[in-house]
Design a protein around this motif. Structure first.
Motif, short mmCIF file in Angstrom:
data_model
loop_
_atom_site.label_atom_id
_atom_site.label_comp_id
_atom_site.label_asym_id
_atom_site.label_seq_id
_atom_site.Cartn_x
_atom_site.Cartn_y
_atom_site.Cartn_z
N ALA A 97 0.83 -1.21 0.00
CA ALA A 97 0.00 0.00 0.00
C ALA A 97 0.86 1.26 0.00
O ALA A 97 0.56 2.25 -0.67
CB ALA A 97 -0.92 0.00 1.22
N ASP A 98 1.98 1.22 0.73
CA ASP A 98 2.86 2.39 0.82
C ASP A 98 3.49 2.75 -0.52
O ASP A 98 3.77 3.93 -0.78
CB ASP A 98 3.97 2.14 1.85
N VAL A 99 3.73 1.75 -1.37
CA VAL A 99 4.33 2.03 -2.68
C VAL A 99 3.28 2.08 -3.79
O VAL A 99 3.62 2.21 -4.97
CB VAL A 99 5.43 1.00 -3.04
N GLY A 100 2.00 1.95 -3.42
CA GLY A 100 0.94 2.06 -4.41
C GLY A 100 0.78 0.85 -5.30
O GLY A 100 0.25 0.95 -6.41
N LEU A 101 1.22 -0.33 -4.83
CA LEU A 101 1.15 -1.53 -5.64
C LEU A 101 -0.27 -2.07 -5.68
O LEU A 101 -0.93 -2.22 -4.65
CB LEU A 101 2.11 -2.59 -5.08
N ILE A 107 5.70 0.24 -14.00
CA ILE A 107 6.40 0.15 -12.72
C ILE A 107 6.81 -1.29 -12.46
O ILE A 107 6.05 -2.22 -12.73
CB ILE A 107 5.54 0.66 -11.55
N VAL A 108 8.02 -1.47 -11.94
CA VAL A 108 8.49 -2.78 -11.51
C VAL A 108 8.69 -2.74 -10.00
O VAL A 108 9.38 -1.85 -9.48
CB VAL A 108 9.83 -3.16 -12.19
N TYR A 109 8.08 -3.69 -9.30
CA TYR A 109 8.23 -3.81 -7.86
C TYR A 109 9.12 -5.00 -7.54
O TYR A 109 9.03 -6.04 -8.20
CB TYR A 109 6.87 -4.00 -7.18
N ARG A 110 9.97 -4.86 -6.53
CA ARG A 110 10.83 -5.94 -6.09
C ARG A 110 10.48 -6.28 -4.65
O ARG A 110 10.46 -5.40 -3.79
CB ARG A 110 12.31 -5.54 -6.17
#
Length: 309
Positions: free
Chosen positions: A22-26, A49-52
């Motif tokens: 939630a903090d990174v808007g995923l 966007i790429v999330y790790r």
């Protein structure tokens, strides 16, 4: 998901990551999940966007190292950093999705452009040092803590033998920030543009190691059946002096400031030691076939180190 192990690991940590997502808007529902041994990639193509997400301690350190590189590096052709959040052992980062397609294994002209682009970065971060072989091998000790203790001990024993065979004393050397994992899976091309990503292993080191790894990865992919076992076969041939590395010759033509490093005897064994450590990072302990091949290679290198380098 490519396998049940990844599914279980990700589901087990989902609630731990929920707040960070939630903090990174995923938005998990619109993300493509890509398998990894130490991390999971979540790709949101709609928002580019790429999330790790880290699966273990090694993954956490790699994500933080990658994000720090993206934040501090002043070079073109890398992802723009967006956010990094971590809490209670959970780590999630977000970066811009890069356009392009993988570089072709037979695109010789592209290889030259790749090395030219990296040369600009090497030159900008050049560091002249007094090189001491024992200190440099010990520099890699920080990576051993993420490896199974049995293999960490095997590598530590090999390190002692290699140090004994190396000339003692300090030597002049030139280091710089390197990509650290310069393989085909970490390079994209679009038209005349080249993009680099996955800087989990970036650090101050010998830039020749990027050229060496790229060349061995090239040989691995040109077989048509790329695997870690095939990579180890090419690594073994290189260790025994049966593989020429034309990219390395071209490297010194492009980067004359590093030419003095050619006088450091046994530099290839330092590269091999580093490659073996990171190779274990990419292996699942349940892949017995790969580990058996790794043991065989380690024994061969141990026997080679007992002779003159």
């Amino acid at each position: 998901m490519k396998n049940l192990r990844l599914l279980k690991a990700f589901c087990a940590g989902y609630f731990k990551y929920k707040k960070l997502f939630a903090d990174v808007g995923l938005e998990l529902g619109q993300c493509e999940l890509i398998d990894g041994v130490n991390i999971v990639l979540l790709v949101d193509r709609k928002r580019s966007i790429v999330y790790r997400c880290a699966l273990n301690a090694l993954g956490r350190e790699g994500i933080i190292n990658n994000y720090q590189f993206l934040t501090e590096s002043k070079i073109e052709g890398i992802p723009a950093p967006i956010a990094l959040v971590h809490k209670g052992g959970a780590v999630v980062s977000a970066e811009r999705f890069l356009p392009g397609k993988p570089v072709g294994v037979n695109d010789q002209e592209r290889f030259s452009a790749i090395m030219d682009q990296l040369s600009l970065y090497y030159k900008a971060n050049l560091v002249q040092v007094e090189f001491d072989v024992r200190q440099w091998f010990e520099y890699y000790d920080r990576y051993l803590r993420f490896i199974d203790p049995v293999y960490a001990q095997k590598l530590a024993d090999l390190k002692v033998k290699l140090i004994k065979k190396w000339p003692s004393g300090h030597q002049a050397a030139v280091h710089t920030y390197i990509h650290g994992d310069l393989t085909f899976r970490n390079i994209l091309v679009e038209g005349n543009k080249i993009f680099f990503f996955d800087f989990d292993r970036s650090c101050i080191d010998f830039p020749e190691f990027d050229a060496l790894l790229f060349h061995l990865d090239l040989l691995t992919h040109q077989t048509g059946r790329s695997s870690y076992d095939v990579f180890l076969d090419h690594l073994a041939r290189f260790a025994h002096g049966k593989t020429d590395v034309p990219l390395l010759e071209g490297f010194y033509d492009r980067n004359p400031a590093f030419a003095g490093n050619t006088h450091i005897k046994g530099l290839k064994y330092l590269f091999l030691y580093r490659a073996l450590i990171f190779g274990l990072y990419d292996l699942n302990n349940k892949e017995k076939f790969n580990l058996n091949r790794f043991d065989k290679f380690l024994q061969e290198l141990d026997e080679t180190s007992s002779k003159d380098l």
